[in-house]
Enzyme design. Structure first.
Site, PDB file in Angstrom:
ATOM      1  CD  GLN A  75      19.290  43.032  59.899  1.00 65.97           C
ATOM      2  OE1 GLN A  75      20.121  43.688  60.525  1.00 65.97           O
ATOM      3  NE2 GLN A  75      18.835  43.428  58.717  1.00 65.97           N
TER       4      GLN A  75
ATOM      5  CG  HIS B  64      21.421  47.962  60.658  1.00 65.81           C
ATOM      6  ND1 HIS B  64      21.664  49.123  59.981  1.00 65.81           N
ATOM      7  CD2 HIS B  64      20.768  47.167  59.771  1.00 65.81           C
ATOM      8  CE1 HIS B  64      21.182  49.042  58.753  1.00 65.81           C
ATOM      9  NE2 HIS B  64      20.631  47.843  58.604  1.00 65.81           N
TER      10      HIS B  64
ATOM     11  CD  GLU C 221      31.268  52.766  52.467  1.00 64.28           C
ATOM     12  OE1 GLU C 221      31.904  52.539  53.523  1.00 64.28           O
ATOM     13  OE2 GLU C 221      30.840  53.892  52.151  1.00 64.28           O
TER      14      GLU C 221
ATOM     15  CE1 TYR D  94      38.082  53.301  56.701  1.00 68.34           C
ATOM     16  CE2 TYR D  94      37.916  53.513  59.091  1.00 68.34           C
ATOM     17  CZ  TYR D  94      38.668  53.250  57.945  1.00 68.34           C
ATOM     18  OH  TYR D  94      40.000  52.965  58.058  1.00 68.34           O
TER      19      TYR D  94
ATOM     20  CE1 TYR E 147      17.587  49.414  51.749  1.00 64.99           C
ATOM     21  CE2 TYR E 147      17.435  50.443  53.910  1.00 64.99           C
ATOM     22  CZ  TYR E 147      18.040  49.544  53.053  1.00 64.99           C
ATOM     23  OH  TYR E 147      19.097  48.800  53.479  1.00 64.99           O
TER      24      TYR E 147
HETATM   25 CA   LIG Z   1      31.957  54.776  54.189  1.00 62.58          CA
END
Ligand SMILES: [Ca+2]
Length: 368
Positions: free
Chosen positions: A86, A148, A238, A248, A259
Site C-alpha cells: 500500500q 497501513h 469508523e 480512539y 480477518y
Molecule cells: Ca475506534
C-alpha cells in the site's frame, strides 16, 4: 445518456416506492471523465490556482492534468522511496502560501521491506518542475510490513499540519502506546518540528491516538471540528470526531473482527476511549473524504462525502442527522470502481479520482 437517465429515474422510483426526495434529486447530475484512463495507481488529487489538477502516482510521480488531454508527468527524486504493497508516494497538499511560494507537502513511504516508515517531504512546484525536495519528518519506529501507512495530510488554521499514520498491521498494540508514532494523528509544523501546544509532553508530535489506518481527514474551519475516518479490520470502519489528546480505542475497543473471524478484543467500547461518530460493518474500506459545503448539490450540504475501495461507491454521511446515517450517492451515474480520492473543484463540481492501473478522474456536476 438520456434514456439511461430516465431508466435510472424509474428504477429509483420503483425501488424507493414513496421516493425519498433526496434520492430522486441526485439523478439529475452527470459524471464526465476529465482524464485519459492512464493514471497509474494514483493516490491523491488537489487543484492548483491555475485550474489544473495535481495528482500523485504511488510509484513516485506527480501528474499535472490540464484541459483534456494535456498530461504532464513529473518523476520525483524521493529519497529511498519504498513502493510496495500500500506504499509509495501518497498524499499531496498545497501550503497556505502556495500562490507565492509554490510549496507543497507530500507523504510517502520510505525505506525497505525490512525497515520502512511514512515520511513527510516539502518541495517547490514551479514552471511544471519540482525542486528543493526535502524530507522534514519521518515516523518512528520503523516497521517491516508494506501496509497501513496512513498518509493523509490536512492543514489547520494556524498553518500546522495533521498527518495520519497507520498501525503497520502487525503492530496494532502500538496504536495505544503514545510514545510510538504508529496508529496516530500527528501534528507537525511546516518545518517538521513539534508545535509547543501539542497535548503530550512525552510524545511531542502526537495529537490523537488509538487509530488503525486513518486515511480520511477533514478540518471544518467554520465549526472548528476535525473529522477522520479509518479502516477497520473485518467490519469496524469508523468516522471519528477528533479532539486533541483523545484515545480512539484501537485495538482495545472495536466493532470489527479479525480477518479470521476471531474477536480482536472483547470490547466494542471502553471507558476513556472515544466511540466513533459512525461505524460501518461490514467494511466499506474508506479511502478519502471531504466535508461538502457548496451550492451545486444543496441536498448534500454539510455532509461528509467518503470515497471507498471495497464498496466501490461514493457515500454521503449525514453527520447532522440523529442517528448519523449514510447512503450511496451517484450510484446510477458513475460506474462501480474503487474510488481513491475526492475534491471539490474551483468550479464547485465534485471530482473523484479512481484507483489502480489506468485510473481516471470523474467530474460530477448538475445536469444542464
Ligand atoms: Ca475506534
Amino acid at each position: 445518456m438520456g434514456i439511461c437517465r430516465i431508466v435510472g429515474f424509474m428504477l429509483l422510483w420503483s425501488l424507493f416506492g414513496v421516493a425519498d426526495a433526496k434520492q430522486v434529486d441526485e439523478i439529475h447530475f452527470q459524471a464526465k471523465r476529465i482524464a485519459p484512463a492512464r493514471l497509474q495507481s494514483p493516490w491523491a488529487l488537489v487543484q492548483l490556482p491555475d485550474e489544473r489538477w495535481l495528482i500523485t502516482e504511488r510509484e513516485g510521480n506527480l501528474v499535472l492534468l490540464g484541459e483534456h488531454p494535456r498530461v504532464t508527468r513529473i518523476p520525483l527524486d524521493l529519497p529511498a522511496l519504498y513502493y510496495a504493497g500500500q506504499g509509495g508516494l501518497l498524499d499531496v497538499a498545497l501550503t497556505q502560501d502556495f500562490p507565492l511560494s509554490g510549496r507543497i507537502l507530500l507523504t510517502f513511504s520510505q525505506g525497505t521491506g525490512d525497515k520502512n516508515h511514512l515520511a513527510v517531504a516539502t518541495a517547490v512546484l514551479e514552471n511544471d518542475q519540482v525542486h528543493d525536495l526535502k524530507v522534514i519528518f519521518s515516523v518512528t519506529p520503523d516497521k517491516d510490513t508494506p501496509v497501513h501507512f496512513g498518509g493523509r495530510l490536512a492543514v489547520m488554521n494556524d498553518g500546522t499540519w495533521l498527518v495520519t499514520t497507520g498501525d503497520g498491521f502487525d503492530f496494532r498494540e502500538q496504536a495505544q502506546k503514545r510514545t510510538s508514532q504508529l496508529g496516530k494523528i500527528l501534528r507537525i509544523r511546516e518545518d517538521g518540528q513539534a508545535p509547543k501546544d501539542n497535548p503530550f509532553a512525552d510524545a511531542p508530535f502526537v495529537f490523537s491516538y488509538g487509530h488503525r489506518n486513518p486515511q480520511g481527514l477533514v478540518i471544518d474551519e467554520q465549526h472548528n471540528k476535525i473529522y477522520a475516518h479509518e479502516h477497520g479490520p473485518d467490519g469496524g470502519d469508523e468516522i471519528n470526531l477528533i479532539q486533541p489528546a483523545s484515545n480512539y480505542g484501537w485495538p482495545v475497543a472495536t466493532q470489527g473482527l479479525d480477518y479470521s473471524g476471531a474477536r480482536i478484543s472483547p470490547f466494542t467500547s471502553y471507558e476513556g476511549m472515544v466511540e466513533p461518530l459512525f461505524n460501518w460493518s461490514p467494511s466499506v474500506a474508506p479511502s478519502s473524504m471531504i466535508l461538502y459545503q457548496g451550492s451545486l448539490f444543496p441536498t448534500l450540504d454539510g455532509q461528509l462525502l467518503v470515497t471507498t475501495l471495497k464498496a466501490q461507491t461514493l457515500i454521503a454521511v449525514d453527520i447532522g442527522a440523529k442517528p448519523v446515517h449514510s447512503r450511496e450517492i451517484f450510484a446510477t451515474i458513475m460506474q462501480k470502481a474503487r474510488l481513491r480520492d475526492i475534491a471539490v473543484g474551483n468550479d464547485g463540481a465534485i471530482y473523484i479520482l479512481t484507483d489502480g492501473e489506468n485510473a481516471t478522474v470523474f467530474r460530477i456536476a448538475p445536469l444542464k
